[in-house]
Design a protein around this motif. Structure first.
Motif, PDB file in Angstrom:
ATOM      1  N   MET A  30       0.626  -1.235  -0.049  1.00  0.00           N
ATOM      2  CA  MET A  30      -0.016   0.014  -0.008  1.00  0.00           C
ATOM      3  C   MET A  30       0.943   1.248  -0.004  1.00  0.00           C
ATOM      4  O   MET A  30       1.690   1.322   0.900  1.00  0.00           O
ATOM      5  N   GLU A  31       0.417   1.881  -1.022  1.00  0.00           N
ATOM      6  CA  GLU A  31       1.245   3.223  -1.116  1.00  0.00           C
ATOM      7  C   GLU A  31       0.392   4.543  -0.514  1.00  0.00           C
ATOM      8  O   GLU A  31      -0.697   4.672  -1.189  1.00  0.00           O
ATOM      9  N   PHE A  32       1.210   5.616   0.267  1.00  0.00           N
ATOM     10  CA  PHE A  32       0.283   6.609   0.767  1.00  0.00           C
ATOM     11  C   PHE A  32       1.048   8.134   0.248  1.00  0.00           C
ATOM     12  O   PHE A  32       2.396   7.965   0.615  1.00  0.00           O
ATOM     13  N   ALA A  33       0.608   8.616  -0.587  1.00  0.00           N
ATOM     14  CA  ALA A  33       1.208  10.117  -1.294  1.00  0.00           C
ATOM     15  C   ALA A  33       0.559  11.311  -0.879  1.00  0.00           C
ATOM     16  O   ALA A  33      -0.706  11.315  -1.103  1.00  0.00           O
ATOM     17  N   VAL A  34       1.082  12.145  -0.231  1.00  0.00           N
ATOM     18  CA  VAL A  34       0.490  13.246   0.418  1.00  0.00           C
ATOM     19  C   VAL A  34       1.079  14.599  -0.359  1.00  0.00           C
ATOM     20  O   VAL A  34       2.248  14.873  -0.458  1.00  0.00           O
ATOM     21  N   VAL A  35       0.242  15.475  -0.628  1.00  0.00           N
ATOM     22  CA  VAL A  35       0.537  16.780  -1.309  1.00  0.00           C
ATOM     23  C   VAL A  35      -0.015  17.716  -0.554  1.00  0.00           C
ATOM     24  O   VAL A  35      -1.413  17.870  -0.295  1.00  0.00           O
ATOM     25  N   THR A  36       0.627  18.762  -0.087  1.00  0.00           N
ATOM     26  CA  THR A  36       0.097  19.665   0.921  1.00  0.00           C
ATOM     27  C   THR A  36       0.079  21.225   0.016  1.00  0.00           C
ATOM     28  O   THR A  36       1.070  21.340  -0.525  1.00  0.00           O
ATOM     29  N   GLU A  37      -1.057  21.774   0.121  1.00  0.00           N
ATOM     30  CA  GLU A  37      -1.031  23.265  -0.401  1.00  0.00           C
ATOM     31  C   GLU A  37      -1.527  24.236   0.556  1.00  0.00           C
ATOM     32  O   GLU A  37      -1.821  23.687   1.666  1.00  0.00           O
ATOM     33  N   GLU A  38      -1.669  25.547   0.323  1.00  0.00           N
ATOM     34  CA  GLU A  38      -2.147  26.490   1.133  1.00  0.00           C
ATOM     35  C   GLU A  38      -3.383  26.300   1.494  1.00  0.00           C
ATOM     36  O   GLU A  38      -3.756  26.646   2.626  1.00  0.00           O
ATOM     37  N   LYS A  39      -4.369  25.766   0.563  1.00  0.00           N
ATOM     38  CA  LYS A  39      -5.586  25.757   1.014  1.00  0.00           C
ATOM     39  C   LYS A  39      -6.059  24.319   1.487  1.00  0.00           C
ATOM     40  O   LYS A  39      -7.651  24.263   1.480  1.00  0.00           O
ATOM     41  N   GLY A  40      -5.202  23.361   1.536  1.00  0.00           N
ATOM     42  CA  GLY A  40      -5.735  21.985   1.836  1.00  0.00           C
ATOM     43  C   GLY A  40      -4.689  21.053   1.432  1.00  0.00           C
ATOM     44  O   GLY A  40      -3.323  21.272   1.277  1.00  0.00           O
TER      45      GLY A  40
ATOM     46  N   ASN B 209      -9.324  25.318  10.116  1.00  0.00           N
ATOM     47  CA  ASN B 209     -10.687  25.046  10.029  1.00  0.00           C
ATOM     48  C   ASN B 209     -10.910  24.370   8.711  1.00  0.00           C
ATOM     49  O   ASN B 209     -11.093  24.751   7.815  1.00  0.00           O
ATOM     50  N   VAL B 210     -11.342  23.016   8.834  1.00  0.00           N
ATOM     51  CA  VAL B 210     -11.818  22.095   7.482  1.00  0.00           C
ATOM     52  C   VAL B 210     -13.078  22.740   7.006  1.00  0.00           C
ATOM     53  O   VAL B 210     -13.900  22.625   7.682  1.00  0.00           O
ATOM     54  N   GLN B 211     -12.969  23.120   5.897  1.00  0.00           N
ATOM     55  CA  GLN B 211     -14.345  23.330   5.280  1.00  0.00           C
ATOM     56  C   GLN B 211     -14.962  22.220   4.577  1.00  0.00           C
ATOM     57  O   GLN B 211     -16.322  21.864   4.611  1.00  0.00           O
ATOM     58  N   SER B 212     -14.305  21.105   4.083  1.00  0.00           N
ATOM     59  CA  SER B 212     -14.881  20.047   3.225  1.00  0.00           C
ATOM     60  C   SER B 212     -13.956  18.704   3.143  1.00  0.00           C
ATOM     61  O   SER B 212     -12.706  19.085   3.310  1.00  0.00           O
ATOM     62  N   ALA B 213     -14.347  17.592   3.077  1.00  0.00           N
ATOM     63  CA  ALA B 213     -13.764  16.556   2.929  1.00  0.00           C
ATOM     64  C   ALA B 213     -14.389  15.649   1.973  1.00  0.00           C
ATOM     65  O   ALA B 213     -15.612  15.440   2.029  1.00  0.00           O
TER      66      ALA B 213
ATOM     67  N   ASP C  39     -13.633   3.519   4.774  1.00  0.00           N
ATOM     68  CA  ASP C  39     -13.597   2.131   4.229  1.00  0.00           C
ATOM     69  C   ASP C  39     -12.488   2.093   2.925  1.00  0.00           C
ATOM     70  O   ASP C  39     -13.182   3.045   2.102  1.00  0.00           O
ATOM     71  N   TRP C  40     -11.742   1.179   2.828  1.00  0.00           N
ATOM     72  CA  TRP C  40     -10.730   1.359   1.594  1.00  0.00           C
ATOM     73  C   TRP C  40     -10.745  -0.239   1.242  1.00  0.00           C
ATOM     74  O   TRP C  40     -10.185  -0.977   1.919  1.00  0.00           O
ATOM     75  N   ALA C  41     -11.007  -0.609  -0.019  1.00  0.00           N
ATOM     76  CA  ALA C  41     -10.918  -1.908  -0.398  1.00  0.00           C
ATOM     77  C   ALA C  41      -9.761  -2.117  -1.670  1.00  0.00           C
ATOM     78  O   ALA C  41      -9.592  -3.214  -2.039  1.00  0.00           O
ATOM     79  N   GLY C  42      -8.954  -1.278  -1.469  1.00  0.00           N
ATOM     80  CA  GLY C  42      -7.664  -1.280  -2.092  1.00  0.00           C
ATOM     81  C   GLY C  42      -7.455  -0.724  -3.573  1.00  0.00           C
ATOM     82  O   GLY C  42      -6.414  -0.631  -4.328  1.00  0.00           O
ATOM     83  N   GLU C  43      -8.799  -0.118  -3.917  1.00  0.00           N
ATOM     84  CA  GLU C  43      -8.592   0.640  -5.253  1.00  0.00           C
ATOM     85  C   GLU C  43      -8.007   1.867  -5.168  1.00  0.00           C
ATOM     86  O   GLU C  43      -7.703   2.326  -3.972  1.00  0.00           O
ATOM     87  N   ASP C  44      -7.350   2.437  -6.257  1.00  0.00           N
ATOM     88  CA  ASP C  44      -7.080   3.807  -6.277  1.00  0.00           C
ATOM     89  C   ASP C  44      -7.906   4.663  -5.819  1.00  0.00           C
ATOM     90  O   ASP C  44      -8.985   4.809  -6.123  1.00  0.00           O
ATOM     91  N   ALA C  45      -7.436   5.537  -4.887  1.00  0.00           N
ATOM     92  CA  ALA C  45      -8.358   6.548  -4.267  1.00  0.00           C
ATOM     93  C   ALA C  45      -7.724   7.836  -3.946  1.00  0.00           C
ATOM     94  O   ALA C  45      -6.695   7.677  -3.578  1.00  0.00           O
ATOM     95  N   GLN C  46      -8.485   8.901  -3.904  1.00  0.00           N
ATOM     96  CA  GLN C  46      -8.093  10.100  -3.475  1.00  0.00           C
ATOM     97  C   GLN C  46      -8.728  10.785  -2.311  1.00  0.00           C
ATOM     98  O   GLN C  46     -10.026  10.847  -2.787  1.00  0.00           O
ATOM     99  N   LEU C  47      -8.419  11.077  -1.156  1.00  0.00           N
ATOM    100  CA  LEU C  47      -8.886  11.901  -0.379  1.00  0.00           C
ATOM    101  C   LEU C  47      -8.618  13.427  -0.136  1.00  0.00           C
ATOM    102  O   LEU C  47      -7.222  13.704  -0.459  1.00  0.00           O
ATOM    103  N   THR C  48      -9.647  14.257  -0.307  1.00  0.00           N
ATOM    104  CA  THR C  48      -9.161  15.662  -0.501  1.00  0.00           C
ATOM    105  C   THR C  48      -9.731  16.502   0.846  1.00  0.00           C
ATOM    106  O   THR C  48     -10.818  16.154   0.980  1.00  0.00           O
ATOM    107  N   LEU C  49      -9.168  17.418   1.298  1.00  0.00           N
ATOM    108  CA  LEU C  49      -9.523  18.147   2.231  1.00  0.00           C
ATOM    109  C   LEU C  49      -9.175  19.689   1.912  1.00  0.00           C
ATOM    110  O   LEU C  49      -8.197  20.016   1.440  1.00  0.00           O
ATOM    111  N   ASN C  50     -10.128  20.665   2.106  1.00  0.00           N
ATOM    112  CA  ASN C  50      -9.849  22.002   1.872  1.00  0.00           C
ATOM    113  C   ASN C  50     -10.332  22.739   3.273  1.00  0.00           C
ATOM    114  O   ASN C  50     -11.246  22.341   3.877  1.00  0.00           O
ATOM    115  N   TRP C  51      -9.535  23.683   3.324  1.00  0.00           N
ATOM    116  CA  TRP C  51      -9.761  24.544   4.184  1.00  0.00           C
ATOM    117  C   TRP C  51      -9.609  26.066   4.125  1.00  0.00           C
ATOM    118  O   TRP C  51      -9.175  26.303   3.082  1.00  0.00           O
TER     119      TRP C  51
END
Length: 806
Positions: free
Chosen positions: A728-738, A769-773, A794-806
């Motif tokens: 399992m690979e986890f890659a995170v990119v942070t930006e000014e707004k999320g 303050n998180v505005q949306s996820a 829940d995650w079944a192993g498919e490629d997926a992207q989680l997004t947070l905005n603040w």
């Protein structure tokens, strides 16, 4: 194991004097190349003194074998016989040949012969006078560059930079050693005739004989290897950085197979459980205290009621272990694996002596017909000849019979060998049954012992990974699954202090599982709860978690007071919580050779000499508390942002910081941007990532980060080859707004793998303050906590992207 022996007088006098004077005059190798031949795999130089063979491995490793006429050659022990040969390119330019691998170029001066090594056009290493080939000594000389620093020599207490040291190469027990300020321990259980340079090369001398490794001690500008006999060969590897050097080096010497997952869990071990009732009692105590337990280790009392007189019996003492097989089966039902000690000494008083003699299984005297008998602490004895076919076959028959008891792991002790008379002869089957003296093969004894056990177990139990502990070996022993430890360390703060150094020095040269007897082994007039607690806490972040000691002070936490047990239990539970991260480090070691414990120099060359702090994988810096009464520890940090694993406090790197500690904590710092996987703290039999925690350490800056998690069934030896795993690979990119958090999974899965995982993702240090996820475009809920933002999905192993905005 205890050791009250003195080194034999002859051996002591031999190692007290240099083997070779540096005033070589015209006697050094000064061969002229008359011709050469190249078949794409090996370049052979024909000289007026003999042949020189050059063979490439990986992208940047070259084995060099000088075969001078009339000099007996022993087998290569450093090189993995199953390693893939790298086809090189040969370029001829008049008086110079260039032999090119993708990451290493060898310039060959033909008259006189001299080899030098380049990485990306830059000189990293050169022979000074090359081969030493005298009547009584053989070896090599290389030039050292002015600012060069070198690790090397294996397990010794000398500091991280070993330039200026002259080290005996003769594996030898060092009972009750310490590393107090100003103390040195220059000869120990597991030496390595090899170095790792700040010039980004590794150099190993493929010679098993008694000798010396002189790293600029006699001549500040010369690295010299000397031996009384053995193979005239070496291996050089180079790369752009330390990880690349290690990857190329282990492409030639071999890599550690994945250990069984249980070998990374908590052990019950001491010298020793005297009977079946004691062993059953200790396992029950762990269960009652709710402390996870994965293994119990039985020392020499399993085959004899006393320390002396029984070694070599290699069978159950039925008086004290009447139902040994049932006991092991009962332990297995509880998820506890049984590990049995064996030694290569067969006492003349043992019930196996006559059989070993008639089977010609023992090293002989100089006459070559009678077993060499000698006295040592445990009795009058002979030594199994692990180099001969007869010795291997006989010894393996003992293991095969013992394995029927149900033992899951094997502990080889005293394998330097602890006593090895110089007038012993071995028959070296891999060299055509040629005879070799003890001095010629001494340093490869543990290596060949591990090999015969590993070979046998893989045939006997092809569906299970072997677990083999040995306290001595050679370069490349990791390919036989050898798990070494630092020997009979003193149960003191002085014994504790050098443990990081010992593991780091071994790990950079392929032996990634070097570990210590947690709590210390030898001596100690009374129990020191603080020392014990600090050592147990350190154990969370060393490769193997095995408290072990002489029985006068119990090494198991379940025998101590409530507070000591509580602190030890917390450490053990943390070890199990971090099992996914640890198991992933094991995967990295098996696939690239990268050690689990890594010097800080991997991140910052200025930290080359740091011997008390280290990288645990890529994500952690650890600095164990090795002094009493400490409320803060000074920790040098590589560049970047780091967080206290226990408190969340933030530290800026590229400096030395003061990290506060309590009795519940030690300095453990997490790199900003890391993703750390965790699970519920249970013994490995019940391991599951169906409920998986992911902890991301938010850096508060625009950046990229991540982590990964490797899983398989923890048992099958061919999981990697068959694709029976999840990576399992986890890659995170942070930006000014999320931020975005990408999840991917590869591999074909394995028996028992979760069909879906319930992920609890904690984003530490997120105060926005998180505005949306959203996950895969669908809104999901979140919670703002003191730790940060928590999301459950829940995650079944498919490629997926989680997004947070603040």
């Amino acid at each position: 194991m205890m050791n009250t022996l003195q080194f034999p007088r002859l051996r002591a006098s031999l190692l007290a004097m240099p083997l070779f004077a540096l005033s070589l005059g015209g006697n050094a190798w000064a061969a002229k190349v008359k011709s050469h031949q190249f078949d794409g795999d090996t370049l052979v130089l024909h000289t007026d003194e003999g042949q020189v063979h050059l063979t490439g491995y990986g992208d940047g490793a070259l084995a060099v074998h000088y075969q001078n006429s009339g000099i007996k050659q022993l087998p290569s022990y450093a090189l993995d016989p199953n390693a893939s040969v790298q086809r090189g390119e040969l370029v001829e330019a008049g008086p110079v040949l260039e032999y090119r691998l993708p990451e290493l170029t060898t310039r060959i001066q033909l008259n006189p012969l001299s080899l030098s090594y380049y990485h990306q056009g830059e000189l990293v290493l050169a022979e000074e006078r090359g081969l030493i080939a005298e009547d009584t000594v053989r070896g090599f000389r290389f030039s050292l560059q002015e600012q060069e620093k070198l690790m090397g020599g294996g397990s010794r207490v000398l500091g991280m930079d070993r330039r200026g040291e002259r080290m005996p190469l003769y594996n030898r027990a060092s009972y009750g050693y310490e590393g107090k300020p100003g103390d040195r321990v220059d000869q120990m259980y597991y030496g390595l005739p090899a170095v790792m340079s700040s010039n980004k090369y590794a150099l190993a001398f493929d010679n098993s004989a008694t000798g010396w490794l002189d790293i600029g001690a006699t001549d500040p500008e010369v690295l010299q290897f000397e031996a009384v006999g053995g193979r005239t060969a070496y291996l050089v590897a180079a790369g752009a950085d330390y990880p690349e050097v290690i990857e190329n080096f282990t492409a030639a010497t071999g890599r550690q197979p994945m250990p069984p997952r249980w070998a990374l869990g908590n052990f019950a071990s001491r010298f020793g459980y005297r009977n079946e009732a004691e062993a059953r009692d200790v396992v029950a105590r762990f269960a009652k205290a709710e402390v996870p337990l994965d293994a119990i280790v039985l020392d020499l009392y399993w085959f004899g009621e006393d320390v002396q007189g029984h070694m070599g019996n290699l069978d159950w003492d039925r008086k004290h272990w009447p139902e040994a097989e049932q006991m092991i089966a009962d332990f297995s039902e509880q998820g506890v694996n049984t590990v049995l000690i064996t030694e290569p000494f067969i006492l003349t008083t043992s019930n196996k002596w006559d059989d070993a003699v008639s089977s010609q299984a023992l090293a002989t005297d100089l006459g070559g017909q009678q077993p060499k008998r000698f006295d040592f602490f445990f009795g009058n004895t002979g030594l199994v000849d692990v180099f001969s076919e007869q010795g291997r076959n006989w010894f393996w028959q003992q293991y095969q019979r013992i394995a029927e008891s149900g033992a899951a792991g094997w502990w080889g002790d005293l394998g330097e060998p602890e006593v090895h008379p110089h007038d012993s002869l071995h028959r070296v089957a891999d060299a055509g049954d040629v005879s070799a003296t003890a001095d010629e093969v001494h340093n490869a004894y543990g290596h060949e012992w591990a090999r015969l056990v590993d070979d046998g177990l893989r045939q006997l139990q092809p569906d299970r990974r072997p677990m083999i502990m040995m306290r001595s070996g050679f370069v490349g022993s990791q390919r036989y699954g050898l798990i070494p430890w630092t020997g009979d360390v003193a149960r003191s703060w002085g014994g504790f202090k050098p443990q990081v150094e010992l593991s780091l020095q071994m790990g950079v040269l392929g032996l990634g599982y070097m570990h210590s007897d947690l709590g210390g082994f030898a001596g100690g007039e009374q129990f020191d709860a603080e020392l014990y607690t600090r050592w147990m806490q350190y154990g969370v972040f060393q490769p193997v978690y095995r408290p072990h000691a002489q029985e006068d002070i119990a090494p198991e936490p379940v025998f101590h007071d409530a507070e000591t047990l509580r602190l030890a239990r917390e450490a053990i539970l943390l070890r199990y919580r971090l099992m996914p991260y640890l198991y992933t480090l094991a995967f990295e070691n098996s696939t690239t050779g990268m050690p689990l414990m890594r010097p800080l120099a991997f991140e910052d060359e200025r930290l080359f000499e740091v011997k008390h702090s280290y990288l645990w994988g890529d994500a952690f810096v650890v600095a164990p508390v090795t002094a009493p009464g400490v409320d803060a520890v000074q920790v040098p940090l590589p560049a970047g942002v780091w967080f206290d694993f226990y408190t969340g406090a933030r530290f800026e790197g590229d400096q030395t910081v003061s990290v506060p500690v309590t009795m519940e904590t030690q300095p453990v710092l997490v790199r900003a941007g890391s993703v750390i996987p965790m699970v519920a703290p249970v013994a490995t039999r019940d391991y599951s990532s169906a409920e998986l925690e992911l902890h991301y350490y938010y850096p508060k800056t625009e950046s990229q980060g991540g982590g990964r998690l490797y899983e398989d069934d923890g048992i099958s030896p061919d999981s990697l080859e068959q694709g029976a795993y999840h990576l399992m690979e986890f890659a995170v990119v942070t930006e000014e707004k999320g931020l975005t958090f990408d999840l991917q999974q590869s591999g074909q899965g394995y028996p028992g793998a979760p069909e879906s995982r319930r992920i609890t993702l904690t984003l530490h240090n997120v105060t926005c303050n998180v505005q949306s996820a959203s996950l895969a475009g669908q809104p999901i809920d979140w919670q703002q906590t003191e730790q940060g933002v928590v999301l459950v999905f829940d995650w079944a192993g498919e490629d997926a992207q989680l997004t947070l905005n603040w």
